[in-house]
Motif scaffolding. Structure first.
Motif, mmCIF file in Angstrom:
data_model
loop_
_atom_site.group_PDB
_atom_site.id
_atom_site.type_symbol
_atom_site.label_atom_id
_atom_site.label_comp_id
_atom_site.label_asym_id
_atom_site.label_seq_id
_atom_site.Cartn_x
_atom_site.Cartn_y
_atom_site.Cartn_z
ATOM 1 N N THR A 1 -15.931 -36.726 17.058
ATOM 2 C CA THR A 1 -16.964 -37.736 17.288
ATOM 3 C C THR A 1 -16.846 -38.249 18.716
ATOM 4 O OG1 THR A 1 -16.983 -38.461 14.973
ATOM 5 C CG2 THR A 1 -17.861 -39.984 16.599
ATOM 6 N N TYR B 1 -17.740 -40.945 21.734
ATOM 7 C CA TYR B 1 -17.985 -42.376 21.835
ATOM 8 C C TYR B 1 -18.530 -42.719 23.223
ATOM 9 C CZ TYR B 1 -15.572 -42.713 17.429
ATOM 10 O OH TYR B 1 -15.228 -42.555 16.107
ATOM 11 N N ASN C 1 -20.062 -45.883 25.736
ATOM 12 C CA ASN C 1 -20.133 -47.313 26.023
ATOM 13 C C ASN C 1 -21.352 -47.587 26.901
ATOM 14 O OD1 ASN C 1 -19.719 -49.954 26.966
ATOM 15 N ND2 ASN C 1 -18.256 -49.260 28.516
ATOM 16 N N VAL D 1 -17.200 -52.278 15.515
ATOM 17 C CA VAL D 1 -16.808 -51.020 16.157
ATOM 18 C C VAL D 1 -15.911 -50.198 15.227
ATOM 19 C CG1 VAL D 1 -15.597 -49.980 18.108
ATOM 20 C CG2 VAL D 1 -17.031 -52.003 18.466
ATOM 21 N N ILE E 1 -16.504 -46.393 13.625
ATOM 22 C CA ILE E 1 -15.546 -45.279 13.669
ATOM 23 C C ILE E 1 -15.353 -44.698 12.270
ATOM 24 C CG2 ILE E 1 -13.142 -44.668 14.123
ATOM 25 C CD1 ILE E 1 -13.158 -46.856 16.316
ATOM 26 N N SER F 1 -18.194 -42.434 10.936
ATOM 27 C CA SER F 1 -18.572 -41.243 11.704
ATOM 28 C C SER F 1 -17.969 -39.973 11.124
ATOM 29 C CB SER F 1 -18.119 -41.402 13.158
ATOM 30 O OG SER F 1 -16.701 -41.421 13.241
ATOM 31 N N VAL G 1 -21.069 -42.053 18.423
ATOM 32 C CA VAL G 1 -21.032 -43.499 18.201
ATOM 33 C C VAL G 1 -21.413 -44.149 19.530
ATOM 34 C CG1 VAL G 1 -19.591 -45.506 17.740
ATOM 35 C CG2 VAL G 1 -19.377 -43.458 16.324
ATOM 36 N N ILE H 1 -11.403 -47.841 21.024
ATOM 37 C CA ILE H 1 -11.435 -46.366 20.946
ATOM 38 C C ILE H 1 -10.107 -45.803 21.411
ATOM 39 C CG2 ILE H 1 -12.598 -44.290 21.733
ATOM 40 C CD1 ILE H 1 -14.251 -46.276 19.936
#
Length: 456
Positions: A329, A331, A333, A412, A416, A419, A425, A451
């Protein structure tokens, strides 16, 4: 009362100047005024500040009538015209200017200024890099976090000798300008934003378009003709108003097709750069690049410097920033996304299933359910958080999979857990960060920390 209409003869010697707001720009304005022999008085609504005001006359905890004992008022960008002390200043015919207007009186160095609803910081940083590549002694200032007044003060003191100022400008900073006149300016796009500050979208537009207020025939204004609002305002403007477009070839020096941005030399099409050569991905970044490149070209920066800056440019943190991969997955920002159009841009940057984190503090009434990109199969789940989270959650009646958590970190962590391999994400909140954080950077850094903790 002093006459501030004749820019070339403005002197602040012994002038009483009130400054509303003791943030970075307010403090920098006070220092500049002090250097120029004026008498600054800082008035701060909060009872505490992050800076030491001891060297200046000041008040904390509210704006008293002492503020009105002045010949000029400098208003910080975070302060609205709607507060009582500003209304009283207007009734008393006290001139009110922004910090960038004040600083612009005391430098003759050219200004390259960028505004817009989204992409300002990336475009400003890229244009600054183009100036550096061309060997210009350049300073970057404005809404990007470095007050213009601070740099102009250093220029007056002989600490710097800039050949050009590259400036990010917000609508707030453009509300109170008189002489501010960039050599080259640009509006990248206009979307409804800051509707907690403005009564309507039109007022926001009017503030942004102030950037062209003092344009001369020898100046240039660059605008996105794909933007419906900008095209309506400027399509019949003079030749120094230069449009750019992703959808059609314009009279701009640079245009784009499916693979590259290009220009013509002796009627031969020459690549400026190919899309796969740049780390700035997505159609929104092509618009940012076109804006910066055309501004640089209008300022006579060599094409070789423009191209090299594009190829070497590193994406800015908190703007669709890759933040790690956990069990397949990815991630991202995008904490800087504080309005719906920014969320739209982020969602359109990916082709994989997305778990989207929305929330924070609203900037007026925002209708998330109107965001078409949310209502398609690509958005697997929406997780809402914060002060506006429940409000957003209740709007999303077309989303099958959604959750609400008050706490950002909890949201958040649940993203996670929700996912699967191959998912994205995406933190693209669509709201400001001020309910739980000091700024969007702090929110983005917390996302990255969570993360990173999972990775380790």
């Amino acid at each position: 009362m002093m006459n501030f209409l004749d820019r070339d003869n403005i002197s602040l010697e012994n002038v009483n100047i009130s400054i509303l707001g003791a943030g970075r720009s307010g403090y920098a304005a006070a220092e500049l005024i002090d250097t120029l022999g004026g008498n600054p008085f800082i008035s701060e609504f909060k009872s505490k500040t992050d800076v030491d005001l001891a060297k200046f006359n000041h008040e904390l905890g509210g704006h008293s009538l002492n503020v009105l004992d002045c010949d000029l008022m400098v208003i910080s960008p975070g302060i609205s015209d709607k507060i009582d002390i500003v209304k009283q200043a207007k009734l008393n015919d006290i001139p009110i200017v922004s910090e960038i207007e004040l600083a612009s009186w005391f430098t003759n160095s050219p200004i390259l200024a960028i505004t817009g609803s989204n992409g300002k910081t990336t475009t400003t940083m890229l244009l600054y890099q183009m100036c550096i590549e061309a060997g210009l002694n350049s300073e970057i200032v404005g809404n990007i976090g470095i007050p213009f007044s601070h740099k102009v003060n250093n220029e007056i003191k002989g600490k710097i000798n800039p050949e050009v100022y590259v400036m990010e400008v917000s609508s707030f900073q453009l509300e109170h300008i008189i002489h501010f006149s960039p050599k080259v300016s640009s509006i990248i796009n206009l979307q409804p934003d800051h509707l907690d500050r403005y009564d309507n979208f039109q007022n926001y537009i009017n503030a942004k378009i102030n950037i062209t207020k003092n344009i001369k025939e020898s100046d240039f204004f660059i605008y996105n003709s794909d933007d419906e609002v900008l095209n309506k305002f400027f399509k019949n403007s003079s030749k120094n108003y230069i449009p750019f477009s992703l959808n059609m070839e314009s009279r701009a020096p640079f245009n784009s097709n499916d693979t590259k941005v290009y220009y013509y030399e002796n009627n031969i099409e020459i690549p400026l750069y190919y899309f796969d050569e740049s780390k700035l991905v997505g159609s929104h970044n092509i618009q940012n690049i076109l804006s910066a490149a055309i501004m640089a070209h209008s300022f006579k920066i060599p094409i070789s410097s423009i191209s090299k800056a594009i190829l070497d440019f590193e994406p800015i943190p908190h703007r669709i920033e890759f933040s790690g991969n956990i069990n397949g997955t990815a991630y991202y920002n995008d904490s800087k996304a504080t309005n719906l159009d920014s969320v739209k841009v982020a969602l359109n940057s990916f082709d994989r299933l997305i778990i989207l984190i929305l929330g924070g503090k609203n900037k007026g009434e925002i209708y998330f359910n109107n965001l078409v990109e949310l209502n398609n199969e690509k958005v697997k789940k929406v997780i809402c958080y914060g002060e506006s989270g429940e409000y957003i959650f209740n709007q999303l009646d077309k989303i099958n999979s959604k959750e609400y958590f008050k706490d950002f970190s909890t949201a958040v962590k649940m993203a996670i857990k929700s996912s699967n391999e191959g998912d994205i994400v995406l933190l693209s909140p669509g709201c400001t960060s001020f309910d739980q954080f000091s700024n969007f950077e702090e929110r983005g850094n917390m996302f990255k920390k969570i993360i990173n903790d999972y990775l380790n």
